[in-house]
Design a protein around this motif. Structure first.
Motif, short mmCIF file in Angstrom:
data_model
loop_
_atom_site.label_atom_id
_atom_site.label_comp_id
_atom_site.label_asym_id
_atom_site.label_seq_id
_atom_site.Cartn_x
_atom_site.Cartn_y
_atom_site.Cartn_z
N ARG A 1 0.83 -1.20 0.00
CA ARG A 1 0.00 0.00 0.00
C ARG A 1 0.86 1.25 0.00
NH1 ARG A 1 -3.38 2.99 3.89
NH2 ARG A 1 -2.25 1.98 5.57
N LEU A 2 2.03 1.18 0.55
CA LEU A 2 2.92 2.34 0.56
C LEU A 2 3.56 2.58 -0.79
CD1 LEU A 2 4.73 1.91 3.98
CD2 LEU A 2 2.84 3.43 3.41
N GLY A 3 3.39 1.69 -1.75
CA GLY A 3 3.82 1.95 -3.12
C GLY A 3 5.10 1.27 -3.53
N GLY B 1 6.96 6.07 -5.78
CA GLY B 1 5.89 5.08 -5.77
C GLY B 1 4.63 5.64 -6.41
N LEU B 2 3.48 5.13 -6.01
CA LEU B 2 2.22 5.47 -6.65
C LEU B 2 1.82 6.91 -6.43
CD1 LEU B 2 0.14 2.30 -5.72
CD2 LEU B 2 1.39 2.75 -7.85
N PRO C 1 1.73 7.39 -2.33
CA PRO C 1 3.19 7.28 -2.43
C PRO C 1 3.78 6.55 -1.24
CG PRO C 1 2.56 9.47 -1.68
CD PRO C 1 1.28 8.76 -2.04
N ASN C 2 5.06 6.24 -1.35
CA ASN C 2 5.78 5.56 -0.28
C ASN C 2 6.08 6.60 0.82
OD1 ASN C 2 7.98 4.52 1.33
ND2 ASN C 2 8.28 2.97 -0.25
#
Length: 292
Positions: A6-8, A81-82, A86-87
C-alpha cells in the motif's frame, strides 16, 4: 506485506531507492537554490520543470517519462511510488522542503503536512476549466518559490506559441475534430468539454465534434459507433492507434472518417496535465493538421 504494498514500494525497492540516492553525484542531487521538492502528481512536476526547477522526487517517475514525455525529468529524480498513495516511509526520509500535490486527488494534504509544508493545488474541478487552474497553479508555485520571472517568461512563450499555431492553421478547412485514445481494441476515450484538450482547442479556434461533458476529466469512454455518429469529423488519434487486426477489419474501414481518409495521429500527450502538456498538445496537433 499488504501494508508495504500500500505504501507503493516493497522493502527491497525502498532500499534500492535509498542506495541510489546516496550514490548520486552531487550534481545530480543539486536543486535550484536550497529547494528540495517532492511532487506527487505529474501536472505540478512538469510545471516545476517549466519554472527551471528540478524536483527531488516524483511519484511514478518512470511512467511520467512514457506518458508525459516532455518536459523531461532529470535522470537523478527519485521515484516515490504510486501517485495515489506514495511511499510515505521514503518521502519522510527525503526530508523535503515542500510537497506539491493535486487537491482532491490521492493522499490528503492533512497526512502530508506533518512531513513537510504541502501545496495542494486544484486542477480538475466542477468549474471544468483545467487550463485556467493550470495557469493559476503555475503562478502559485512560482510565488511560493520566488520564481515569478520564470513564470512570466513561460506564460509569454506559451501564449506566443499558441498564437503562432493558431495562425499556422488559418488555412485549415474548419472541420470539427474528434479526439480519441484507444482504451482497448474496441473502446475509446473521447475528449470533450471540461478536458484540457478542449481548452486548447478553444485557444486555437478549432471546433470539437464531441459535445458530451463526459466524466470529471472531460472525456467519455465509448465504442467505435461513437466515431460513426460524427461522420463529418476529422478523427485525431492519440498514439498508440488501433491494433493491426482492427485496422485491417471491415468495421474500421467502414467508419466515415477512415473511409474518407480523415484520420491523423499524434504522439502520446497527457490529458491530465498542466500548461506544459497543453503546449505539447497544441504543438503536435498543429503539426498534424498542417498537412491534413
Amino acid at each position: 506485506m499488504a501494508h508495504v504494498e500500500r505504501l507503493g514500494l516493497s522493502r527491497r525497492s525502498f532500499s534500492a531507492a535509498m542506495l541510489a540516492m546516496l550514490a548520486m553525484p552531487r550534481s545530480a542531487m543539486a536543486q535550484t537554490g536550497s529547494d528540495r521538492i517532492a511532487v506527487l502528481d505529474w501536472p505540478w512536476a512538469e510545471t516545476l520543470l517549466a519554472l527551471k526547477i528540478a524536483p527531488l522526487a516524483v511519484a511514478e517517475a518512470g511512467l511520467y517519462r512514457k506518458r508525459v514525455v516532455t518536459p523531461a525529468l532529470p535522470d537523478g529524480t527519485i521515484d516515490l511510488g504510486l501517485r495515489s498513495w506514495p511511499n510515505i516511509e521514503l518521502l519522510k526520509s527525503l526530508r523535503p522542503d515542500l510537497i506539491l500535490t493535486q487537491a482532491n486527488y490521492g493522499i490528503s494534504a492533512a497526512i502530508l503536512e506533518p512531513i513537510a509544508p504541502t501545496l495542494a493545488l486544484p486542477l480538475f474541478t466542477p468549474e471544468r476549466r483545467p487550463l485556467h487552474f493550470a495557469e493559476a497553479g503555475l503562478l502559485d508555485i512560482a510565488t511560493r518559490l520566488a520564481r515569478e520571472p520564470q513564470a512570466e517568461a513561460f506564460l509569454a512563450s506559451f501564449n506566443a506559441e499558441l498564437e503562432d499555431i493558431r495562425q499556422s492553421l488559418s488555412g485549415y478547412d474548419g472541420r470539427p475534430l474528434l479526439i480519441a485514445k484507444f482504451a482497448d481494441d474496441r473502446m475509446l476515450d473521447i475528449y470533450g468539454p471540461g478536458s484540457l484538450f478542449q481548452d486548447v482547442l478553444d485557444r486555437l479556434g478549432l471546433a470539437n465534434a464531441w459535445i458530451q461533458s463526459g466524466n470529471h476529466w472531460g472525456f467519455s469512454t465509448a465504442g467505435l459507433d461513437a466515431i460513426a455518429r460524427a461522420p463529418e469529423a476529422r478523427l485525431v488519434i492519440i498514439e498508440p492507434g488501433p491494433s493491426s487486426s482492427l485496422a485491417s477489419s471491415d468495421l474500421w474501414k467502414a467508419l466515415p472518417a477512415v473511409r474518407a481518409d480523415r484520420v491523423v495521429t499524434i504522439p502520446p500527450t497527457w490529458v491530465f496535465g498542466g500548461m506544459p502538456s497543453a503546449r505539447r498538445f497544441a504543438a503536435v496537433l498543429g503539426k498534424a493538421l498542417a498537412s491534413a
